[in-house]
Every structure is written in structure tokens, then in C-alpha cells.
Design an enzyme around this catalytic site. Structure first.
Site, PDB file in Angstrom:
ATOM      1  N   ASP A   1       0.992  -1.320   0.368  1.00  0.00           N
ATOM      2  CA  ASP A   1       0.262  -0.077   0.129  1.00  0.00           C
ATOM      3  C   ASP A   1       1.097   1.093   0.022  1.00  0.00           C
ATOM      4  OD1 ASP A   1      -1.629   1.587  -0.037  1.00  0.00           O
ATOM      5  OD2 ASP A   1      -3.060   0.301   1.490  1.00  0.00           O
TER       6      ASP A   1
ATOM      7  N   GLU B   1     -17.088   9.749   5.657  1.00  0.00           N
ATOM      8  CA  GLU B   1     -16.422   8.301   5.608  1.00  0.00           C
ATOM      9  C   GLU B   1     -15.434   8.396   4.456  1.00  0.00           C
ATOM     10  OE1 GLU B   1     -19.931   5.023   5.237  1.00  0.00           O
ATOM     11  OE2 GLU B   1     -20.137   6.730   4.621  1.00  0.00           O
TER      12      GLU B   1
END
Length: 743
Positions: free
Chosen positions: A247, A457
Site C-alpha cells: 500500500d 466517511e
């Protein structure tokens, strides 16, 4: 001069990649392990950027079809449709790539290595990135992940259409603000039952080309340098032959936050030696020093670069003609793709409440309609994160206006801010309440659009907000949203609540209130989402979506966010009654489902609610063995007044195994039916669907009885009460313990 071996198309991709790597210097090889790989002009190797995104459409690189966010696509419960969507995404990706190559654009987000899908398990509704996933269930996630990868990678016998990536490996689902230092502790049983199955399916069934490691540690090892995950599980046990990427900037976390290494050189050595081939970031430049210090062998780097070049070979980047090189730019954002996007938005909507059949609305009986709420006219609430740029966005307000035309007056108020206590900075708190009340007073019916968007979110770093690095602090509607809902309901006008959010919200008051006769879960429904919501409200379509996550009543009933044990999490292990259960969704029409079950061809009786049985034999007489095949034939009839679609759902429960899941989804099939039509679907299970993993990573078929539930929802009492559905229950017995699968 003879052609170089790596350009010889008669050789295998692996042979060609090895030949190419053999001609590189150490420095050239090292700089091929960065996501922005350098050009090697003397070898004819173009610059290539591996970092591209395609979660629900080609992202961050200009105009593309913006489909519903992944959680919305999961709500279709339709694996065939997922592959169709992914095929369109890769078609647009190839079309964009072809013109980008033509004009020498090798920038980030311009490659064919799409870092999607996200097959992490949405184990906790507070996790901000949950809307990137396919939900909380390992089986559903596996099936959708496999088919999404099939659409992205294509089915050519030689070349990849694009390269998909299963992420984030593994045991990764928040908290976001701790992800760079957090250690996710999971038992081997939970890893095998919950956290790893989707990744295994992506590797073993879909032959995914790329796997991305997670930021966190899992059981003490940083995922992007985990010998257990990357070597023992991924390569040795599952036989993965593609490449692994970190990542982004995760490897520097090894020494900065996880504290498992002391220096950048030690960190890159740990990652490379344990099987991380590509660094999203720039830290792998330190591999030159790691080789000089004897921490990494050059042959290890050779292997990594060979795998990376093999991927590029499979994509046809070194070949003269491949099947996808002539996909034209006209395919991007085409009329056909926009039509499919509207269908996707329609299929993802979930009708949660429809008291006394209040919906659909009859436009002929309405003179005025109020549209209220921070998400009513919000483009951000349509798309979620990792999104592309649509050429057209239709908000809920715009969709309703389009649907009713000039015959119905549409009033609008933003109502409140998404999460702050005021909209205008110099105003007092609740500065749109009076306007919202006025809109309600002037309207025959009110549509209130509440929820979330990706600004509050989402991913830590992307979603800087008051609510916690992208995670939700609670399941309540943020800010003043529920206050506005209640104020509007005081008008006495019927209120339809439309939720645009990527996760479960505890809308208990609205569920219990007669003032809110209908609730629609819209997710982040894509650029055409507002048009789809309007079509649902006015009956142009019948809702067919199902919840891929549980809607809980309160945050208090959940375990601590940092607890990765599955105990009391998701429908499989929860103890309390759900507000809205996994697998639930209403329709405007009605369906009946009858089924028969056979084990190895022998019929199994159906068990009644009173314990009685009908059909062949007595309950439990059908024997389940390690080599058994269970065939379910379900006949589904649309007995209502609307055309529609329904999902046959098959769940399994081990009755005699201590601490077994409540039940687990093990089969599903979407069926589209005209009113009055009947269709039969067949679902086949093998013994692995009944086995459960132990701490030795063995899936065991234990002695005792197993129940098979066949219906159109989860077999819990709440689902049956909400839908009025009847679930058929079949019982089989295993008389001899057997190991049916290992990790």
C-alpha cells in the site's frame, strides 16, 4: 541485429521477462520496483506507473462512467452483473490507455494495473473505508470479487485486458487513524473463516494478477513484509504467481510507526525478502544500499522485477498487436455505458421500509413535492471515494424534477449541513430549519435525503473531518440531520427517507415512526443515482437490492472497534436482533419460493416450523459425506403486480458444533421475473459449504446435523417478520468426521 529475446513472442511471458531482467543493471532493476517505474531507453522499456484505481469505474484520470460505489454494487447480490460492470470498466480503461500512450502520457492513474477490488471484510460499521468493500460476508465478497476480477482481466487465452488487484492483504478494516501503527490480532480460526476466504478465491479461482498488502500489522507482522501472509500463505500454500505491491508509503511505517525495523534500509529488506515486489512510494530506492549491505540478494530483486515485467508482458505492453489495442476512445462514457450505469443504480437501491405499501407514489395524485436534506442535491453523495469524473451527474433533486416534469411543483431546502450545526458561517445554529418546515408545509409529500458522503466517511488522509480520520464515531446520523427529519415530520405530511451513505446507520426512530412510511437505502449510487431513486419512488422500477451489511440499532451493542475477534460481529455471530438484517430488502411485487434439496441425488425432506417433516424420508436421514454434492432446486414465482427481480439465498448452519456461526450464506442466485412468471434456479453445494475451520486451519465436516435454509432472505426471525417470507429448512446428517479443506 538479432531481435532481443524478450521481444520474441513465441516465448512464454515468464521467459521473456527473465530475458529482459537479465539485461538490466542493478540500478535499473531497483527503479523498476517503484510504482512510478523509470524508462530504460536503451532496452526499449517505456516508463510505466502501476498506480491506477478502478473501484467503481476508471478513477482520477478524467471522464469515465462512474458506477455505484462498491458497497452499492454488492447490494445487487448479482455476480453476473458485477462481471458485466467490471468488463465495461476495463473497456474504458483500455480505451483511455490507448490514447494516453498515443500522446506519451505515462503519468499516475494512466496504467492498466487497477488496484481493485477491495475484498476486505466490512466487519465493523464504523470503518470509514467499508463502502469500498463488498460487505460483511466472506462468501458474498468472494463471489463478487471473483467475478469483478474476471471482468477486469478479461478472458483472452493469452493477454490480460487489465490487471486486477485484491487488496488489502489481510485482516484490515480499521480504525483508520491507527492503521499505520495498529496490530490486528486474529485467531487462526477467524482468519480462515472470515478474513482470508475472499483473497483465496481471488487467487485460486480468479487468478488475480496483483495482491496489495495492508498498512497494519497482522499478529505482529507488518502485512507488506509478512512472511506468514506473503510467503507461507500467498505463495507457498495458494500458489500465487503474480506480483505483490505495498500500500502507498506503507513500508516506511515499518520503522516509523510499527517499530519492527530501525532504518529505511532494514524496512525495504524486510519487505523485499518476504515477497513484496513493488513499492507504492519511493522507499525501495534504498534497495541499492540493502544489496551493498548484504541485507538483500540481487537474485531476490531479479525475481521481483521478473514478476513485475511478466505482468506488463501479459498486458501486451511489449507486443506489436494485441486484442485490446484497437478499443476506441468512443467507448469511454458511451450511451451504452451510461445506460448500464443507470441499471446498476436501480439494482443497488434497497427498500428498507414501505408501511402499508406507501410506495410507489402516483404522480397524478401529487401537486407538490418537497425535497429536503444535505444529500438531496449533492454530487458528492452520489459517488463515494476512488471516483472518476462523470460527464453528467443526476442528484436526487434533479432526478425527481426530471421525473415529475412541469405537472408537479418541487420545493427544495438543504435543511441542514451534513455534520456541522449551521450552513452559513455567520448564522446561528440550525439556520435552515424554518425553510425546511416551510417546504414541508407547502408539499403534499416530502422526500428527505440524509446520510453521509466521502468527506466524512472514507480513508485516513483523504477524509479530514471532525468525526475521526474517516471512521464514524457512532451509527447516528451526523449533526442536525435527525433533528431536521423530526421537524419535517411535525408537518403531518408523509415523509420518505432516502439514505445516501456507504455504511449502516441506526435510523431506529424513522423505522418506528408512522410519520416516515418509507425508507430507501441508496448507498453512493453513482452518477445516475438521482434518476434511479426517482424511478423507484414513482414505480418505474421495483426495488431489488439486498443489504450486504447488517444495520445495527446502536453502537453500544458492538465490540470495541479495535477488537478483531468475530464474536458478536456481523449476522454470522451477532446475538442481538438487527434493525435491518444482512440479505434483507423489500420489493413492490411479491415472490414465492419453493425448493427441493438432494444429497447425491437422494431427496431430503423439508422440516416445518413445528418440527414436522414432509417429503422423502425423515429429518436427518440424508447423509452428508466428504465427497457429497448437495443440489438445491428452487422455483421462484412473481405473484405480485410488478415485474421485478429476487435473489434466492441459501444458508447453512451446523447445529451440533459449539460456537458455530448462527448460519452462513453459501449460495445465491438472482432471477428476473415478469409478473406471473415462474423460473427455476439450481444451486450446488459441496461438503466444504458445511465444514468449519479450526485453529489448525483445517475445515472440518463434523459429526451431527446440518440445516440448509432456502428462501429470499436470511433465516432469522427479524428478516422473516419484515418480509413476511417463509424459509424452507432442510436437515442432513454427517456420521463421520472429515477434513474437507485446508487453508
Amino acid at each position: 541485429m538479432a531481435e532481443r529475446a524478450y521481444l520474441d513472442e513465441s516465448l512464454s511471458f515468464e521467459e521473456r521477462a527473465k530475458a529482459l531482467v537479465a539485461e538490466m543493471t542493478l540500478e535499473e532493476k531497483v527503479f523498476q520496483t517503484l510504482h512510478g517505474a523509470r524508462e530504460i531507453k536503451r532496452l526499449g522499456v517505456k516508463a510505466y506507473n502501476y498506480w491506477n484505481e478502478a473501484l467503481h469505474g476508471v478513477a482520477r484520470a478524467g471522464v469515465a462512467t462512474v458506477f455505484p460505489q462498491a458497497i452499492g454494487l454488492a447490494a445487487t447480490f448479482d455476480e453476473d452483473f458485477l462481471e458485466t460492470v467490471a468488463d465495461v470498466i476495463s473497456t474504458e480503461g483500455r480505451a483511455k490507455f490507448n490514447v494516453q500512450q498515443k500522446y506519451g502520457d505515462h503519468d499516475i492513474y494512466k496504467g492498466l494495473t487497477f488496484w481493485s477490488p477491495n475484498v476486505n471484510i466490512f466487519r465493523d460499521p464504523r470503518w470509514g473505508r467499508g463502502h469500498e468493500t463488498f460487505g460483511e460476508d466472506p462468501y458474498l465478497t468472494s463471489r463478487l470479487g471473483v467475478r469483478f476480477i474476471g471482468g477486469i482481466q478479461g478472458h483472452d487465452k493469452k493477454y490480460l485486458k487489465a490487471a486486477a488487484c485484491a487488496k488489502h492483504f489481510a485482516v484490515h478494516s480499521g480504525p483508520e487513524e491507527l492503521r499505520h501503527s495498529f496490530n490486528a490480532e486474529a485467531t487462526k480460526q477467524d482468519m480462515c473463516e472470515t478474513y482470508l476466504p475472499a483473497f483465496k478465491a481471488c487467487v485460486k479461482e480468479a487468478d488475480v494478477e496483483v495482491v496489495m498488502g495492508a498498512y497494519n500489522r497482522t499478529n505482529g507482522e507488518p502485512c507488506c513484509g509478512s512472511e506468514t501472509l506473503l510467503q507461507d500463505v500467498l505463495r507457498k500454500t495458494w500458489g500465487f504467481t503474480g506480483h505483490v505491491t505495498s500500500d502507498c508509503w506503507a513500508i516506511k511505517d515499518f520503522h516509523e510507526f510499527h517499530m519492527v525495523t530501525k532504518t529505511p534500509v532494514e524496512s525495504v529488506a524486510l519487505a523485499m525478502n518476504n515477497g513484496c515486489d513493488l513499492n507504492c512510494g519511493n522507499l525501495f530506492g534504498n534497495l541499492l544500499q540493502a544489496v551493498r549491505d548484504g541485507l538483500v540478494k540481487e537474485e531476490t530483486i531479479d525475481g521481483a522485477v521478473t514478476r513485475l515485467m511478466t505482468t506488463r508482458m501479459k498486458l501486451g505492453l511489449f507486443d506489436r498487436e494485441i486484442p485490446y489495442s484497437d478499443i476506441p476512445f468512443d467507448e469511454v462514457d458511451s450511451d451504452e455505458h451510461r445506460a448500464l450505469n443507470l441499471t446498476a443504480a436501480e439494482k443497488c437501491l434497497v427498500l428498507l421500509k414501505n408501511q402499508n405499501g406507501f410506495l410507489p407514489l402516483d404522480k397524478k395524485k401529487i401537486r407538490s413535492i418537497g425535497v429536503i436534506g444535505p444529500n438531496a442535491n449533492s454530487r458528492a453523495a452520489l459517488v463515494g471515494n476512488y471516483e472518476g469524473t462523470a460527464s453528467e451527474y443526476i442528484t436526487v433533486l434533479e432526478g425527481i424534477r426530471e421525473a415529475v416534469g412541469d405537472d408537479v411543483r418541487v420545493h427544495f431546502s438543504e435543511g441542514c449541513h451534513l455534520y456541522r450545526d449551521r450552513i452559513s458561517g455567520l448564522a446561528g445554529a440550525n439556520d435552515r430549519a424554518a425553510e425546511a418546515r416551510a417546504v414541508a408545509d407547502a408539499s403534499d409529500v416530502v422526500v428527505v435525503c440524509l446520510g453521509l458522503d466521502a468527506t466524512i466517511e472514507g480513508e485516513e488522509g483523504d477524509a479530514g473531518n471532525e468525526f475521526g480520520s474517516g471512521d464514524k464515531k457512532s451509527l447516528a446520523l451526523p449533526g442536525l440531520q435527525e433533528n431536521i427529519l423530526k421537524a419535517v415530520c411535525e408537518s403531518g405530511k408523509p415523509v420518505i427517507l432516502v439514505l445516501l451513505a456507504g455504511s449502516a446507520l441506526a435510523v431506529t426512530w424513522a423505522d418506528e415512526s408512522d410519520a416516515v412510511p418509507a425508507i430507501v437505502q441508496g448507498w453512493y449510487p453513482g452518477a445516475q443515482g438521482g434518476r434511479a431513486v426517482a424511478k423507484l419512488l414513482f414505480g418505474d422500477i421495483s426495488p431489488e437490492g439486498k443489504l450486504p451489511v447488517t444495520f445495527y440499532r446502536t453502537t453500544e451493542e458492538l465490540p470495541d472497534f479495535t477488537d478483531y475477534s468475530m464474536k458478536n460481529r456481523t449476522y454470522r455471530y451477532m446475538k442481538n436482533e438487527a434493525l435491518y438484517p444482512f440479505g434483507y430488502g423489500l420489493s413492490y411485487t411479491s415472490f414465492s419460493c419453493s425448493a427441493d434439496v438432494k444429497v447425491d441425488g437422494a431427496a431430503v425432506c423439508v422440516q416445518g416450523n413445528d418440527g414436522s417433516s414432509t417429503g422423502a424420508g425423515a429429518v436427518g436421514t440424508a447423509e452428508l459425506r466428504a465427497d457429497s454434492t448437495v443440489t438445491i432446486r428452487a422455483s421462484v414465482t412473481n405473484s405480485g403486480a410488478y415485474d421485478g427481480a429476487e435473489t434466492v439465498q441459501v444458508y447453512v448452519r451446523a447445529k451440533d458444533v459449539p460456537d458455530a456461526p448462527n448460519f452462513q450464506l453459501k449460495g445465491l442466485k438472482k432471477v428476473t421475473l415478469a409478473k406471473g412468471e415462474t423460473k427455476e434456479v439450481t444451486i450446488t453445494l459441496d461438503s466444504r459449504a458445511f465444514g468449519l475451520f479450526n485453529e489448525n486451519c483445517e475445515k472440518v465436516l463434523s459429526e451431527g446435523e446440518y440445516e440448509i435454509f432456502v428462501g429470499t432472505c436470511q433465516p432469522d426471525a427479524r428478516s422473516c417478520a419484515l418480509t413476511g417470507s417463509k424459509i424452507q429448512v432442510f436437515t442432513v446428517v454427517c456420521r463421520e468426521r472429515a477434513v474437507v479443506e485446508t487453508l
